[in-house]
Design an enzyme around this catalytic site. Structure first.
Site, PDB file in Angstrom:
ATOM      1  N   HIS A  47      -5.361   1.912  -6.398  1.00 52.81           N
ATOM      2  CA  HIS A  47      -4.848   2.963  -5.512  1.00 52.81           C
ATOM      3  C   HIS A  47      -5.997   3.640  -4.749  1.00 52.81           C
ATOM      4  O   HIS A  47      -6.211   4.857  -4.860  1.00 52.81           O
ATOM      5  CB  HIS A  47      -4.055   3.998  -6.307  1.00 52.81           C
ATOM      6  CG  HIS A  47      -3.052   4.735  -5.458  1.00 52.81           C
ATOM      7  ND1 HIS A  47      -1.842   5.174  -5.938  1.00 52.81           N
ATOM      8  CD2 HIS A  47      -3.075   5.111  -4.152  1.00 52.81           C
ATOM      9  CE1 HIS A  47      -1.172   5.793  -4.974  1.00 52.81           C
ATOM     10  NE2 HIS A  47      -1.911   5.763  -3.873  1.00 52.81           N
ATOM     11  N   ILE A 104       0.846  -1.204   0.000  1.00 54.50           N
ATOM     12  CA  ILE A 104       0.000   0.000   0.000  1.00 54.50           C
ATOM     13  C   ILE A 104       0.878   1.249   0.000  1.00 54.50           C
ATOM     14  O   ILE A 104       0.396   2.347   0.256  1.00 54.50           O
ATOM     15  CB  ILE A 104      -0.955   0.028   1.203  1.00 54.50           C
ATOM     16  CG1 ILE A 104      -0.171  -0.013   2.525  1.00 54.50           C
ATOM     17  CG2 ILE A 104      -1.974  -1.102   1.131  1.00 54.50           C
ATOM     18  CD1 ILE A 104      -0.983   0.374   3.731  1.00 54.50           C
ATOM     19  N   ALA A 105       2.172   1.070  -0.278  1.00 49.94           N
ATOM     20  CA  ALA A 105       3.135   2.175  -0.221  1.00 49.94           C
ATOM     21  C   ALA A 105       3.156   2.914  -1.557  1.00 49.94           C
ATOM     22  O   ALA A 105       2.311   3.765  -1.824  1.00 49.94           O
ATOM     23  CB  ALA A 105       4.514   1.627   0.142  1.00 49.94           C
ATOM     24  N   ARG A 106       4.102   2.587  -2.397  1.00 44.51           N
ATOM     25  CA  ARG A 106       4.204   3.083  -3.757  1.00 44.51           C
ATOM     26  C   ARG A 106       4.600   1.912  -4.640  1.00 44.51           C
ATOM     27  O   ARG A 106       5.363   1.038  -4.221  1.00 44.51           O
ATOM     28  CB  ARG A 106       5.249   4.206  -3.874  1.00 44.51           C
ATOM     29  CG  ARG A 106       4.836   5.504  -3.208  1.00 44.51           C
ATOM     30  CD  ARG A 106       3.726   6.201  -3.974  1.00 44.51           C
ATOM     31  NE  ARG A 106       3.363   7.479  -3.362  1.00 44.51           N
ATOM     32  CZ  ARG A 106       2.408   7.640  -2.471  1.00 44.51           C
ATOM     33  NH1 ARG A 106       1.714   6.585  -2.043  1.00 44.51           N
ATOM     34  NH2 ARG A 106       2.124   8.836  -1.986  1.00 44.51           N
ATOM     35  N   GLU A 160       1.077   3.985 -12.745  1.00 45.06           N
ATOM     36  CA  GLU A 160      -0.388   4.054 -12.692  1.00 45.06           C
ATOM     37  C   GLU A 160      -0.926   5.015 -13.752  1.00 45.06           C
ATOM     38  O   GLU A 160      -0.286   6.044 -14.013  1.00 45.06           O
ATOM     39  CB  GLU A 160      -0.818   4.503 -11.291  1.00 45.06           C
ATOM     40  CG  GLU A 160      -0.448   3.490 -10.227  1.00 45.06           C
ATOM     41  CD  GLU A 160      -0.647   3.978  -8.805  1.00 45.06           C
ATOM     42  OE1 GLU A 160      -0.424   3.184  -7.886  1.00 45.06           O
ATOM     43  OE2 GLU A 160      -1.016   5.159  -8.622  1.00 45.06           O
TER      44      GLU A 160
END
Length: 334
Positions: free
Chosen positions: A288, A239-241, A270
């Site tokens: 995201h 869930i970071a990058r 993305e």
């Protein structure tokens, strides 16, 4: 005359309403992100800017915006902004921490549980009619997943969100491991968490959750070598990058069974993703949406407004990122 603010995407109305009392507000209403060309044109006469993670805010933007004095990023992370250049130009940068902590921590658990218990596979099985077609109501070996309660979770990045994930893990009776730039003895005591070097954490954990910011040091920190350290029954949650994980290596790990599965809310480029991820059953994909709850997004909008209003009033914004800018310029539009 009110200072002008450009908001590069429509945000919840509560934040816009607050801003209209103090600013001339322009909102980019299109569903699609503002193009680079349009952004550079529109910033020419703005005093403040509300940006999304999808916009790159760098020297080119600052040069095109001679009146710009503050950028309020509608996110916790700010890797889309050149902080050093902003500070040099005397531009204040703010973010939106705290208000989305719980929503994002919940999302980590959504991905963890959905992956561990093969929820998306099971949902497809029912919706496609395959369950009815097979004519078997229940089977002892149908969609076997992995136990969560009492297992070991490794949290990489132990700030507000990482700690919130750990608090939830405590309710699952889990052993909690963490890795971060600095140890946190008080939190260790509160949660019974154990600090561990990254490679050791990867070896020990049944579930690895990534919550680190994207930096030069964290780019592709989860690569082929480190994925091979993980248990073949382990699940990775990001869930970071997206760029914290080497996607090519992850696809290989999922395909060849180095790890059991992955839950991903973020991707390297993305809204694009590695096509092979789409064909793998042992990965859960989300676009995201870590902070995508009504409460979190409204809280973010309010915090954006509070930061800009404080700056307008000559006060230091509540969540100023680049505090060094205070040595360059006082807050305010004068």
């Amino acid at each position: 005359m009110k200072p002008k603010v450009l908001i590069t995407r429509k945000i919840p109305e509560n934040g816009i309403k607050m801003l209209r009392e103090h600013f001339e507000v322009e909102v980019w209403e299109d569903e699609h992100e503002i193009s680079r060309e349009v952004l550079l044109e529109k910033v020419r006469d703005v005093d403040a800017l509300v940006t999304m993670l999808s916009e790159r805010i760098d020297a080119e933007v600052f040069d095109a915006a001679p009146r710009l004095k503050i950028v309020a990023n509608y996110a916790v992370g700010y890797d889309n902004i050149d902080i050093e250049e902003a500070t040099k130009m005397g531009v204040y940068i703010t973010n939106t921490p705290d208000v989305l902590t719980n929503a994002t921590a919940d999302m980590a658990w959504v991905l963890l549980l959905a992956t561990a218990r093969r929820l998306i596979e099971a949902d497809k099985f029912v919706r496609s009619g395959e369950w009815k077609k097979r004519g078997v109501a229940w089977h002892p070996l149908m969609f076997l997943g992995y136990d969560v309660y009492g297992r070991t979770i490794g949290i990489v990045g132990f700030g507000r969100i990482g700690q919130a994930i750990a608090r939830r893990a405590k309710g699952f009776g889990m052993r909690i491991l963490y890795n971060s730039r600095t140890r946190k003895p008080e939190v260790e005591k509160e949660l019974g968490a154990e600090f561990m070097p990254l490679d050791e954490l990867l070896k020990e954990s049944d579930f690895v959750v990534l919550v680190v910011p994207l930096t030069k040091e964290t780019y592709h920190m989860i690569n082929e070598e480190r994925l091979k350290l993980m248990k073949p029954t382990a699940i990775l949650v990001n869930i970071a990058r997206g760029k914290v994980v080497d996607t090519e290596a992850l696809v290989k790990a999922l395909r060849e069974g180095w790890i059991a599965g992955a839950g991903l809310d973020v991707f390297e480029e993305e809204p694009y993703y590695h096509e092979e991820l789409f064909s793998l059953d042992n990965v859960v994909l989300a676009p995201h949406i870590g902070s995508a709850t009504y409460g979190a997004r409204e809280g973010m909008a309010e915090l954006v407004a509070r930061n800009l209003i404080a700056f307008k009033n000559g006060e230091v914004p509540p969540t100023l990122v680049n505090r060094e800018v205070l040595n360059v310029r006082k807050p305010g539009f004068e």
